[in-house]
Design an enzyme around this catalytic site. Structure first.
Site, short mmCIF file in Angstrom:
data_model
loop_
_atom_site.label_atom_id
_atom_site.label_comp_id
_atom_site.label_asym_id
_atom_site.label_seq_id
_atom_site.Cartn_x
_atom_site.Cartn_y
_atom_site.Cartn_z
N GLU A 11 -104.03 -60.59 31.14
CA GLU A 11 -104.66 -61.46 30.13
C GLU A 11 -105.63 -62.42 30.82
OE1 GLU A 11 -101.79 -61.97 26.34
OE2 GLU A 11 -101.89 -63.68 27.68
N HIS A 60 -96.96 -66.40 31.40
CA HIS A 60 -98.14 -66.60 30.55
C HIS A 60 -99.00 -67.73 31.13
CE1 HIS A 60 -100.72 -67.29 27.13
NE2 HIS A 60 -100.26 -66.18 26.58
P1 PGA Z 1 -104.79 -64.28 21.72
O1 PGA Z 1 -103.59 -64.63 22.70
O2 PGA Z 1 -104.53 -62.92 21.13
O3 PGA Z 1 -104.77 -65.38 20.69
O4 PGA Z 1 -106.05 -64.28 22.53
C1 PGA Z 1 -103.01 -63.67 23.53
C2 PGA Z 1 -101.90 -64.29 24.30
O5 PGA Z 1 -102.01 -65.47 24.67
O6 PGA Z 1 -100.88 -63.63 24.57
#
Ligand code: PGA
Length: 221
Positions: A148, A99
């Site tokens: 992401e 992440h």
């Molecule tokens: P968010 O976070 O949905 O708050 O944008 C996603 C994540 O960090 O996995």
């Protein structure tokens, strides 16, 4: 065809009381009798809550999978403060690795992430490997990648479904994986991502802290 994977990342929130309240609300999912044959739900609470979630879901017959948000790059041993894959495996089937919040705040490097993936696989955990761009390294034997973009995380400004789909296609052209999209996913926008040909599911941070919103996301996905 793979099931649509819906992953809730509860991040570093919820103490025991807050987790119990969340579980009570999430329990309402049972009354809705949703058709979950094509959806796989993975909830990733904090390490300290994995056991509570595990017990709650088993005793209430709620079919969701559990995931950890992190795992040690080391095996069991003299690594004070670390939680290793063998320990996680008692409660969880999945683990988030890579992440951006961990890469940034805890200086996690590609080398360290490769070690974490190896440990997860050694103990039979399924790594969900997060990348922030299409160019990032994906360690061997990973089967699920989550794209992401940092600018979309927690900002309320998701990537466009078209761009996320294009990035997912590039990742798939280089790796034999399922690809999820994450970043400001809500009940309103989830379908625009899951409807895309190359997107196999979503990962939800902020919105999943509201259990009822998460249920709506699961319904709409
Ligand atoms: P968010 O976070 O949905 O708050 O944008 C996603 C994540 O960090 O996995």
């Amino acid at each position: 065809m793979n099931k649509c994977l819906i992953v809730a990342n509860l991040k570093s929130y919820q103490n025991e009381t807050e987790a119990k309240n969340w579980l009570e609300s999430f329990q309402k999912i049972k009354e809705l009798n949703l058709d979950l044959t094509q959806k796989e739900i993975v909830i990733c609470p904090a390490f300290t809550e994995l056991f509570s979630f595990f017990s709650f879901f088993s005793s209430n017959n709620i079919t969701v999978r559990l995931g950890a948000q992190n795992v040690s790059p080391f095996d069991e041993g003299p690594y004070t403060g670390e939680v290793n894959a063998k320990q996680v495996k008692d409660f969880a089937e999945y683990v988030l690795i890579g992440h951006s919040e961990r890469r940034q705040n805890f200086a996690e490097t590609d080398d360290m992430l490769i070690k974490k993936v190896a440990m997860a696989l050694k103990y039979g955990l399924n790594p969900i490997f997060l990348v922030q761009t299409q160019g990032e390294l994906v360690p061997q034997d990973v089967q699920v990648v989550a794209y992401e973009p940092v600018a979309a995380i927690g900002t309320g400004t998701p990537d466009t479904p078209e761009n996320a789909d294009a990035v997912a296609a590039v990742i798939k052209s280089k790796n034999n994986v399922q690809v999820l999209y994450g970043g400001s996913v809500t009940a309103e926008n989830v379908k625009s991502f899951t409807a895309k040909a190359n997107i196999d599911g979503v990962i939800i941070g902020g919105a999943s802290l509201d259990a009822e919103e998460l249920i709506k996301i699961i319904q709409n996905a």
